[in-house]
Write an enzyme that holds these catalytic residues in place. Structure first.
Site, short mmCIF file in Angstrom:
data_model
loop_
_atom_site.label_atom_id
_atom_site.label_comp_id
_atom_site.label_asym_id
_atom_site.label_seq_id
_atom_site.Cartn_x
_atom_site.Cartn_y
_atom_site.Cartn_z
N ALA A 83 0.76 -0.90 0.18
CA ALA A 83 -0.11 -0.11 0.23
C ALA A 83 0.20 1.61 -0.34
O ALA A 83 0.74 2.53 -1.08
CB ALA A 83 -0.78 -0.34 1.54
N THR A 84 2.28 1.29 0.57
CA THR A 84 2.85 2.37 0.97
C THR A 84 3.23 2.72 -0.23
O THR A 84 2.96 3.92 -1.04
CB THR A 84 3.81 1.72 0.96
OG1 THR A 84 4.00 1.69 2.40
CG2 THR A 84 5.07 3.47 0.94
N ASN A 123 -5.39 3.18 10.12
CA ASN A 123 -4.84 2.67 11.12
C ASN A 123 -4.67 2.71 12.11
O ASN A 123 -4.26 1.33 13.09
CB ASN A 123 -4.01 2.29 10.23
CG ASN A 123 -2.76 3.81 10.02
OD1 ASN A 123 -3.41 4.35 10.15
ND2 ASN A 123 -1.39 3.07 10.46
N GLN A 142 -6.25 -0.95 5.02
CA GLN A 142 -7.12 -1.29 6.34
C GLN A 142 -8.06 -1.96 6.52
O GLN A 142 -9.19 -2.58 7.34
CB GLN A 142 -7.07 -0.34 7.90
CG GLN A 142 -5.58 -0.24 8.84
CD GLN A 142 -5.29 -1.19 8.33
OE1 GLN A 142 -5.61 -2.75 9.13
NE2 GLN A 142 -3.66 -1.02 9.04
N SER A 188 -3.15 -3.96 0.16
CA SER A 188 -1.80 -4.71 0.28
C SER A 188 -2.12 -5.50 0.93
O SER A 188 -3.12 -6.33 2.08
CB SER A 188 -1.46 -3.63 2.44
OG SER A 188 -0.44 -3.96 1.96
N ALA A 189 -1.65 -7.07 0.88
CA ALA A 189 -1.95 -8.16 0.74
C ALA A 189 -1.50 -8.65 2.62
O ALA A 189 -2.49 -9.09 3.27
CB ALA A 189 -1.20 -8.43 -0.06
N THR A 233 9.26 -7.26 -13.07
CA THR A 233 9.35 -8.61 -14.01
C THR A 233 8.34 -9.23 -12.42
O THR A 233 8.09 -8.40 -11.69
CB THR A 233 9.96 -9.43 -13.67
OG1 THR A 233 11.08 -9.13 -14.48
CG2 THR A 233 9.96 -11.45 -14.07
N CYS A 273 3.82 1.54 11.96
CA CYS A 273 4.61 2.32 10.52
C CYS A 273 5.52 3.69 11.25
O CYS A 273 6.30 3.95 10.75
CB CYS A 273 3.90 2.59 9.33
SG CYS A 273 3.09 0.98 9.24
C1 LIG Z 1 -3.88 2.89 5.81
C2 LIG Z 1 -2.74 2.13 5.80
N1 LIG Z 1 -1.67 2.43 4.47
C3 LIG Z 1 -0.69 1.91 3.98
C4 LIG Z 1 -0.58 1.39 4.39
C5 LIG Z 1 1.20 0.84 4.46
O1 LIG Z 1 1.31 -0.93 4.07
P1 LIG Z 1 1.91 -1.17 3.34
O2 LIG Z 1 2.67 -2.09 4.72
O3 LIG Z 1 1.85 -2.44 2.32
O4 LIG Z 1 2.97 -1.03 2.29
C6 LIG Z 1 -0.62 0.79 5.87
C7 LIG Z 1 0.07 -0.22 7.39
O5 LIG Z 1 0.18 -0.01 8.02
C8 LIG Z 1 -1.68 0.84 6.62
O6 LIG Z 1 -2.35 0.79 8.12
#
Ligand SMILES: Cc1ncc(COP(=O)(O)O)c(C=O)c1O
Length: 416
Positions: A77-78, A159, A187, A207-208, A247, A331
């Protein structure tokens, strides 16, 4: 899990891989049949991999009611948030459509940091101020719009607190405005219904590993009909419509697809069970008195953020070694500072520092929740016995600062 490891209640940070997901992934790492590069479709190895990738794309799209053609694989997700925020704003900015973006102070750093980058590039960013319970209104969002607004980026479920933004209504309100709507659903996907097409969302991050899939893979949904265009962040082999060259990691993608299929099949039942567990946890903690729920009662089913009055956050953390929970967001914990989310909600610094996020998953058991309550109760009793702040609180019954009225504040005082 080894018996002496703490009870894992940090599922908003990451979730255990579902055994069905592992089973689906293994052939793509173990056998010659899993070898092919999905882009090498001139032979059966590549074709086999390409078929698996497309099946996964369908499963991911189905979970959020999107068209499969819109799914762009990312590392998580980042990366999806970066591609959405930077890609949409830069594309519009370069074409003279405007340089104004709307978002919220409680967004994840994966959105807030790209927004800072946009400011360095000359964009103007309006960060909305949430209410004390973390919520935003549709009117707030619409009032912040300008003629030159090119992007609105708002998360679905927060989150840290689980607070859910009214995305369907915000999307509806944006219908007649040219701004693109990006939603970070890292989330919420797999825990709450997400309906990209029904709501009219343009970009959606996933995000998986937040939904029992593997780490290191995610997706950005990019509306394909009518086609939405972004400036890519990377350049290379042209995969993923040029938005994300490189890839494709077949095993990761297959795992993500399986995780979404499992989540979709159990969505309602899992959510109902999570709500029961979370409410059980909250009522157990609230019984200790002097606790405040940061967030709302109607938030995402897996997250409970609680402030404990009369204890020092670090001392409580040290006492709670039997629980894997998060002080603030996983995070941002490395930054060793008060949570920007709780600060934006107006939670006083001392309470924010003694706030903990408990986050659950479909693998969480009732016994784990009950043991977490018992351990927290013991820790509070030990720490509060010597706490002048707790004594003062019990004597005066002074309400804690910050937080929303009616958000579950429990005056208690039963433990002297
Ligand atoms: C709301 C939200 N966005 C983005 C992220 C980042 O996700 P990823 O770990 O897949 O990069 C998180 C992870 O904590 C999240 O909770």
């Amino acid at each position: 899990m080894t018996a002496d490891w703490p009870i894992y209640l940090d599922h908003a940070a990451t979730t255990p891989l579902d055994p069905q997901v592992l089973e689906a992934m293994l052939p793509w790492m173990q056998s010659m049949r899993g070898l092919g590069n999905p882009s090498s479709t001139g032979h059966c190895y590549g074709q086999h991999a390409a078929t698996a990738v497309e099946e996964a794309r369908e499963a991911v799209a189905a979970l959020v009611h999107a068209e499969p053609a819109g799914v762009v694989w990312t590392s998580g997700a980042t990366e999806a948030d970066n591609l959405a925020v930077l890609g949409a704003a830069r594309f519009a900015g370069q074409r003279g459509r405007g340089r104004h973006v709307v978002s919220c102070r409680t967004e994840h750093k994966a959105v807030l940091e790209p927004l800072k980058q946009l400011e360095r590039e000359g964009f103007e960013v309006t960060l909305l101020q949430p209410a004390a319970d973390g919520s935003l209104t549709v009117e707030q969002v619409l009032q912040a719009l300008r003629d030159d607004t090119v992007l609105v980026s708002l998360m679905h479920a927060n989150n840290e607190t689980g607070v859910v933004h009214p995305i369907a209504a915000i999307a509806e309100g944006l219908r007649d405005h040219a701004a693109v709507l990006h939603v970070d659903a890292a989330q919420s996907a797999g825990r709450l219904p997400v309906d990209v097409r029904g709501w009219g969302v343009d970009l959606l991050s996933l995000s998986a590993h937040k939904l029992h899939g593997p780490k290191g893979v995610g997706a950005l949904y990019v509306r394909s009909r009518p086609r939405l265009r972004l400036e890519p962040l990377m350049f290379g082999g042209g995969q993923e419509r040029g938005y994300r060259p490189g890839t494709l990691a077949t095993h990761q993608i297959v795992g993500f697809g399986k995780a979404c299929a499992v989540a979709a099949a159990g969505l309602d039942a899992d959510a109902a069970r999570l709500v029961d567990l979370r409410d059980r946890l909250w009522s157990g903690l609230a019984r200790q008195g002097g606790v405040q729920r940061n967030g709302r009662l109607d938030g995402a089913p897996h997250i409970l953020n609680v402030a404990f009055v009369g204890v020092h956050g670090e001392a409580l953390e040290a006492e709670l070694q039997g629980l894997a929970i998060s002080a603030g967001a996983a995070c941002s914990s490395a930054e060793a500072m008060t949570s920007h989310v709780l600060r934006a909600m107006g939670v006083a610094d001392d309470l924010a520092q003694s706030s903990f996020r408990f986050s659950l998953a479909r693998t969480t058991t009732t016994s784990e929740v009950d043991r977490a309550v018992a351990q927290t109760a013991d820790a509070l009793e030990r720490l509060r016995a010597f706490s002048p702040a707790w004594r003062r609180y019990c004597e005066t019954g002074a309400p804690m600062q910050g937080g929303a009225p009616g958000n579950g504040f429990s005056p208690g005082g039963s433990k002297g």
